[in-house]
Design a protein around this motif. Structure first.
Motif, PDB file in Angstrom:
ATOM      1  N   GLY A   8       9.363 -40.951  -0.362  1.00 40.19           N
ATOM      2  CA  GLY A   8       9.823 -40.690   0.996  1.00 40.19           C
ATOM      3  C   GLY A   8       8.687 -40.741   1.980  1.00 40.19           C
ATOM      4  O   GLY A   8       7.523 -40.941   1.603  1.00 40.19           O
ATOM      5  N   GLY A  73       2.874 -50.363   0.118  1.00 39.00           N
ATOM      6  CA  GLY A  73       3.533 -51.532  -0.464  1.00 39.00           C
ATOM      7  C   GLY A  73       4.834 -51.140  -1.127  1.00 39.00           C
ATOM      8  O   GLY A  73       5.474 -50.164  -0.750  1.00 39.00           O
ATOM      9  N   LEU A  75       7.662 -49.769  -3.589  1.00 34.80           N
ATOM     10  CA  LEU A  75       7.866 -48.621  -4.477  1.00 34.80           C
ATOM     11  C   LEU A  75       7.913 -49.077  -5.939  1.00 34.80           C
ATOM     12  O   LEU A  75       7.422 -48.387  -6.837  1.00 34.80           O
ATOM     13  CB  LEU A  75       9.184 -47.921  -4.089  1.00 34.80           C
ATOM     14  CG  LEU A  75       9.605 -46.743  -4.934  1.00 34.80           C
ATOM     15  CD1 LEU A  75       8.553 -45.634  -4.905  1.00 34.80           C
ATOM     16  CD2 LEU A  75      10.955 -46.210  -4.458  1.00 34.80           C
ATOM     17  N   MET A 103      19.116 -50.323  -1.620  1.00 31.08           N
ATOM     18  CA  MET A 103      17.720 -50.210  -2.084  1.00 31.08           C
ATOM     19  C   MET A 103      17.660 -50.050  -3.600  1.00 31.08           C
ATOM     20  O   MET A 103      16.802 -50.642  -4.262  1.00 31.08           O
ATOM     21  CB  MET A 103      17.027 -49.028  -1.395  1.00 31.08           C
ATOM     22  CG  MET A 103      16.615 -49.329   0.025  1.00 31.08           C
ATOM     23  SD  MET A 103      15.339 -48.210   0.641  1.00 31.08           S
ATOM     24  CE  MET A 103      16.276 -46.719   0.859  1.00 31.08           C
TER      25      MET A 103
HETATM   26  O1  PNS Z   1      11.905 -40.785   3.795  1.00 23.21           O
HETATM   27  P1  PNS Z   1      12.336 -42.210   3.964  1.00 23.21           P
HETATM   28  O2  PNS Z   1      11.779 -42.788   5.248  1.00 23.21           O
HETATM   29  O3  PNS Z   1      13.809 -42.389   3.828  1.00 23.21           O
HETATM   30  O4  PNS Z   1      11.628 -43.014   2.763  1.00 23.21           O
HETATM   31  C1  PNS Z   1      11.849 -44.380   2.616  1.00 23.21           C
HETATM   32  C2  PNS Z   1      11.024 -44.968   1.457  1.00 23.21           C
HETATM   33  C3  PNS Z   1       9.535 -44.710   1.680  1.00 23.21           C
HETATM   34  C4  PNS Z   1      11.449 -44.308   0.157  1.00 23.21           C
HETATM   35  C5  PNS Z   1      11.358 -46.475   1.431  1.00 23.21           C
HETATM   36  O5  PNS Z   1      11.200 -47.012   2.710  1.00 23.21           O
HETATM   37  C6  PNS Z   1      10.514 -47.251   0.449  1.00 23.21           C
HETATM   38  O6  PNS Z   1      10.793 -47.227  -0.734  1.00 23.21           O
HETATM   39  N1  PNS Z   1       9.458 -47.903   0.968  1.00 23.21           N
HETATM   40  C7  PNS Z   1       8.526 -48.658   0.196  1.00 23.21           C
HETATM   41  C8  PNS Z   1       8.639 -50.161   0.489  1.00 23.21           C
HETATM   42  C9  PNS Z   1       9.657 -50.800  -0.440  1.00 23.21           C
HETATM   43  O7  PNS Z   1       9.592 -50.705  -1.650  1.00 23.21           O
HETATM   44  N2  PNS Z   1      10.652 -51.467   0.186  1.00 23.21           N
HETATM   45  C10 PNS Z   1      11.735 -52.100  -0.507  1.00 23.21           C
HETATM   46  C11 PNS Z   1      12.898 -51.142  -0.662  1.00 23.21           C
HETATM   47  S1  PNS Z   1      14.242 -51.883  -1.550  1.00 23.21           S
END
Ligand code: PNS
Length: 166
Positions: A8, A73, A75, A103
């Motif tokens: 997050g 970058g 996750l 996601m």
């Molecule tokens: O607290 P949030 O803003 O809802 O967190 C979002 C987060 C950081 C979990 C999400 O944006 C993320 O996984 N970002 C990393 C970049 C990534 O992997 N993007 C592709 C997602 S399918």
């Protein structure tokens, strides 16, 4: 070893986040709270990545199986690098589900990882860091929504911002 990540922005961490982390820590041997360090969004954040990590470290200090890390970058790259097969996400309402499902499916198409959804406890179902910041900015009482040390930092940061703007 069953290891999970709770990812997050945590700008800042709320009692709702901590409820999910605590419950994840009962389900997995080890939980990593991972703070997304998206440089493109740095200006939009109230707290730096280090400050956000400090607050979470303090909040999870009593959990023996929870650690805190930052990631830049994808996750899924963080999951691969840290041998993590499960992503834990809290779901507050149906409105969270569409994007979270998208996601989850994207992430599992990239690497071998499952997303586990935990329903947010009803007492925190309205809670979001963005709303906490907005309410606190206009002088509302958010003391029941974040840990006391987060409230203190939040109050101080908003006062600094207010002083810098006036
Ligand atoms: O607290 P949030 O803003 O809802 O967190 C979002 C987060 C950081 C979990 C999400 O944006 C993320 O996984 N970002 C990393 C970049 C990534 O992997 N993007 C592709 C997602 S399918």
């Amino acid at each position: 070893m069953r290891r999970a990540v709770c990812p997050g922005s945590f700008d800042p961490v709320t009692n709702g986040h901590l409820d999910i982390v605590a419950r994840a820590s009962q389900l997995f041997d080890e939980v990593v709270v991972a703070i997304g360090v998206n440089k493109a969004k740095a200006k939009a954040r109230l707290f730096t990545p280090e400050e956000r990590m400090d607050m979470i470290r303090e909040a999870v200090a009593d959990f023996g199986n929870v650690t805190v890390a930052g990631f830049d970058g994808l996750l899924t790259t963080f999951c691969q690098d840290n041998d993590i097969r499960a992503i834990v996400k809290g779901l507050r309402a149906v409105s969270d589900f569409d994007y979270e499902l998208q996601m989850a499916q994207m992430n599992s198409s990239l690497v071998d990882v499952e997303t586990v959804f935990i329903p947010t406890s009803p007492e925190w179902s309205f809670l979001a860091s963005s709303l906490v910041k907005e309410v606190a900015t206009f002088g509302g009482d958010v003391s029941g929504l974040v840990p006391p040390f987060v409230l203190e930092r939040l109050t101080r940061r908003l006062a600094e911002r207010h002083a810098a703007e006036s």
